[in-house]
Design an enzyme around this catalytic site. Structure first.
Site, short mmCIF file in Angstrom:
data_model
loop_
_atom_site.label_atom_id
_atom_site.label_comp_id
_atom_site.label_asym_id
_atom_site.label_seq_id
_atom_site.Cartn_x
_atom_site.Cartn_y
_atom_site.Cartn_z
N GLU A 88 0.81 -1.22 0.00
CA GLU A 88 0.00 0.00 0.00
C GLU A 88 0.84 1.27 0.00
O GLU A 88 0.45 2.29 -0.59
CB GLU A 88 -0.95 0.01 1.21
CG GLU A 88 -1.98 -1.12 1.21
CD GLU A 88 -1.42 -2.46 1.69
OE1 GLU A 88 -0.28 -2.49 2.19
OE2 GLU A 88 -2.12 -3.48 1.57
N PHE A 116 -5.33 0.20 5.92
CA PHE A 116 -4.05 0.23 5.19
C PHE A 116 -3.87 1.52 4.40
O PHE A 116 -2.75 2.01 4.26
CB PHE A 116 -3.96 -1.00 4.28
CG PHE A 116 -4.37 -2.27 4.99
CD1 PHE A 116 -3.81 -2.59 6.23
CD2 PHE A 116 -5.34 -3.10 4.48
CE1 PHE A 116 -4.21 -3.72 6.92
CE2 PHE A 116 -5.75 -4.24 5.16
CZ PHE A 116 -5.17 -4.55 6.38
N HIS A 145 -14.11 -0.79 3.91
CA HIS A 145 -13.97 -1.60 5.13
C HIS A 145 -13.54 -0.77 6.34
O HIS A 145 -12.64 -1.16 7.09
CB HIS A 145 -13.01 -2.76 4.90
CG HIS A 145 -13.52 -3.76 3.91
ND1 HIS A 145 -13.73 -3.45 2.58
CD2 HIS A 145 -13.87 -5.06 4.05
CE1 HIS A 145 -14.19 -4.52 1.95
NE2 HIS A 145 -14.29 -5.51 2.81
N ASP A 202 -13.72 -10.13 10.56
CA ASP A 202 -12.26 -10.04 10.48
C ASP A 202 -11.64 -9.50 11.78
O ASP A 202 -10.48 -9.74 12.07
CB ASP A 202 -11.82 -9.15 9.31
CG ASP A 202 -11.73 -9.94 8.01
OD1 ASP A 202 -11.87 -11.17 8.05
OD2 ASP A 202 -11.53 -9.31 6.96
N ARG A 222 -18.25 -1.85 4.41
CA ARG A 222 -18.45 -3.21 3.91
C ARG A 222 -19.91 -3.64 4.02
O ARG A 222 -20.43 -4.39 3.20
CB ARG A 222 -17.58 -4.17 4.72
CG ARG A 222 -17.83 -5.64 4.41
CD ARG A 222 -16.85 -6.55 5.14
NE ARG A 222 -17.09 -7.93 4.79
CZ ARG A 222 -17.79 -8.78 5.52
NH1 ARG A 222 -18.34 -8.39 6.65
NH2 ARG A 222 -17.96 -10.04 5.13
#
Lengths: 313, 276
Positions: A58, A83, A109, A117, A167
């Protein structure tokens, strides 16, 4: 409410990129091995030559976007918020923000609604981080309609922009014929005189539901949707605080540095007002279905209702 | 190529470096001096650029990934005519456009802001990619320090450049062997440097950074190489040209005092005389 259409704003993001591609020939999309999840894959399918997969790197992706922007491209850089805003923060600051390059960051997300997650992927700090970068526009759309409008507004704005997408599929609340998106302008969704509820992102629909519940108890809440955290619509926030005397902010983000802090920064300097900040209370998230987590962390309409009731008591 | 003229220019650029850092009372002379010949070749021989039109679209691009050697970069740009050589004495002064690290918003000829190590190469890769997307013929050059390649982002960028076969990209490593804390092999060795770039699918050329014939040959080979980017590993002397700065890590980021400045300029004047 059972028949309300629900769409995740990451889906809106991918669709908007595809729909705007022909009108913006300089638009290119970068991803870091997450095209299926960020939904830039929707764009990739139609425009494979304008979609650049940088692999799982990233920081480099952000720098590549900066380089592309120096040559006139308009790169939309995509990854998870953790990220894009977290890992690559310094690249965003030094390679994108400082040279004021025309790079757009589409971060999906975000927040605890990532769900299963868990904490490592649930970024509740991105708005705070991005807000500190001089010249950075920070947006957090509430639904499908607004998310698509935000993508277009970002493309029309010259300079760096960060947009937060989610998400989880969320209700479409802005599907109205007179809907208009203006970067930096808040939207009054409900008038009220007792308290102002200022919400952003997926918390806007939860807050509207909470306001209905409060109304049944005789609390008349004004509801404002802030889709642009920076620049903040200070005029609207100040006017609402003067009008109702009490303010509550609601965000799926840390209570440190996000919408709540932006509103407090504004009000403390202009019209000192009692503010309740509802958000993620300086803790990490955890694994679980998104809707359950939103409830557990007090960010569903019932949780908002209960906290506002207490605040008003 | 007029080697003698390039040597003279490089020496003038070195004088500008020492003068700027002396005036700023801070800055990075060691690595500026080690890279002066490479910078001279790029701006006076190799690159398609126009000081009168620094933003012309088809120009070759340069990114100073080792942004702290801004004195070397600025002295090169000034001597090439992008701005006045006299302005070099405003380096790092409050209000000057000559910021401590390159600032593309305010300095003519600077294609990318840089300074945070490891980031410039990614921007250069983005520029090279853009040329490929547009079928444009411009080439992209980026200069890295040998300490800088300890940054992981350098290898993320290299992996991408190799995988994408960016043959319009030249990465130059100024291998002067020293970083702030000492010898690069003692701090955290990046050796073998050439093998690393080879492993990332680069065409690798090793040269003496102070030999214009070797420099020219390397850049020409880079241009002829298709299907892969080129990395030029340029073995250099930190502080090159100033006797008491040569091969001293302590001159990485220290300015000369008045006495040292006079001595440095005397050293460089002696080189000027030897070239006449």
């Amino acid at each position: 409410m059972a028949d309300v259409k629900k769409i995740a704003t990451r889906e809106s993001y991918g669709n908007a990129l595809k729909e705007l591609a022909d009108s913006y020939p300089n638009l290119v999309v970068l991803d870091a091995d997450l095209a299926a999840a960020t939904k830039t894959g929707i764009f990739k399918k139609e425009y494979p030559d304008r979609h650049i997969d940088c692999g799982i790197a990233e920081c480099n992706m952000m720098g590549i976007a900066a380089g592309l922007a120096t040559t006139g491209k308009i790169p939309f850089v995509s990854s998870f918020a953790m990220f894009a805003a977290g890992r690559a923060f310094e690249q965003v600051r030094n390679s994108v923000g400082y040279p004021k390059l025309n790079v757009k960051i589409g971060a999906t997300h975000a927040g605890i609604s990532v769900g299963e997650d868990g904490a490592t992927h649930q970024c509740c700090e991105d708005l705070a981080l991005m807000r500190t970068i001089p010249g950075m526009v920070v947006m957090n759309p509430s639904d499908d309609v607004e998310a698509k409008a935000a993508v277009k507004a970002a493309l029309d704005h010259e300079g760096p922009v960060y947009i937060r997408f989610g998400r989880l599929a969320v209700p479409v609340i802005n599907d109205k014929p007179d809907y208009k998106f203006e970067l930096g302008k808040g939207v009054v969704l409900r008038e009220g005189k007792d308290v102002t509820l200022i919400a952003t992102g997926l918390e806007v629909s939860e807050t509207l539901d909470a306001a209905e519940k409060l109304a049944k108890d005789g609390i008349d809440a004004k509801v404002i949707n802030i889709h642009t955290i920076k620049p903040l619509d200070e005029e609207l926030v100040i006017a609402a605080a003067k009008e109702t005397g009490k303010v509550v902010t609601i965000e799926e983000h840390s209570v440190i540095g996000g919408l709540g802090s932006a509103v407090c920064d504004c009000l403390s300097a202009n019209v000192p007002t009692k503010v309740l900040k509802i958000g993620v209370n300086d803790v990490y998230g955890e694994s679980g279905p998104a809707t359950e987590l939103i409830k557990k962390y007090g960010l569903d309409s019932d949780g908002i209702y209960a906290k506002v009731k207490e605040f008003m008591a | 190529m007029d080697t003698l003229a390039l040597k003279k220019t490089a020496n003038e650029i070195r004088k500008g470096i020492v003068t700027a850092v002396h005036s700023a009372k801070s800055g990075h002379p060691g690595g500026s001096l080690s890279a002066a010949d490479i910078l001279t070749y790029l701006y006076f021989e190799e690159m398609n650029i126009d000081p009168e039109n620094p933003k012309k679209e088809d120009r070759d691009r340069f990114v100073l990934s080792k942004g702290h050697i801004a004195p070397g970069f600025y002295s090169t740009l000034a001597n090439r005519g992008f701005f006045s050589v006299e302005d070099l004495t405003t380096l790092r002064h409050t209000g000057s456009y000559l910021q401590g690290h390159p600032d593309m918003k305010h300095i003519p000829g600077v294609d990318m802001s840089s300074g945070s190590l490891g980031q410039g190469i990614s921007a250069a890769v983005g520029m090279a990619l853009s040329a490929k997307l547009d079928n444009a013929s411009y080439r992209v050059y980026t200069l890295l320090g040998d300490g800088e390649i300890q940054e992981g982002q350098v290898w993320e960028a290299s992996m991408f450049a190799g995988a994408r076969k960016l043959d319009n990209l030249v990465v130059i490593v100024d291998n002067n062997g020293l970083q702030i804390d000492g010898k690069i092999e003692d701090v955290c060795s990046p050796y073998p440097i050439a093998d690393k770039f080879k492993a990332f699918n680069f065409n690798v050329i090793e040269i003496d950074a102070h030999d214009f014939e070797q420099i020219a040959s390397a850049f020409n080979k880079a241009k002829e190489t298709k299907g892969m980017p080129t990395a030029i590993i340029a073995k250099s002397t930190k502080g090159k040209g100033v006797s008491f700065m040569e091969n001293q890590a302590s001159w990485h980021g220290n300015p000369p005092n008045d006495e040292q400045y006079a001595q440095a300029m005397a050293d460089l004047d002696k080189i000027s005389e030897s070239l006449n």
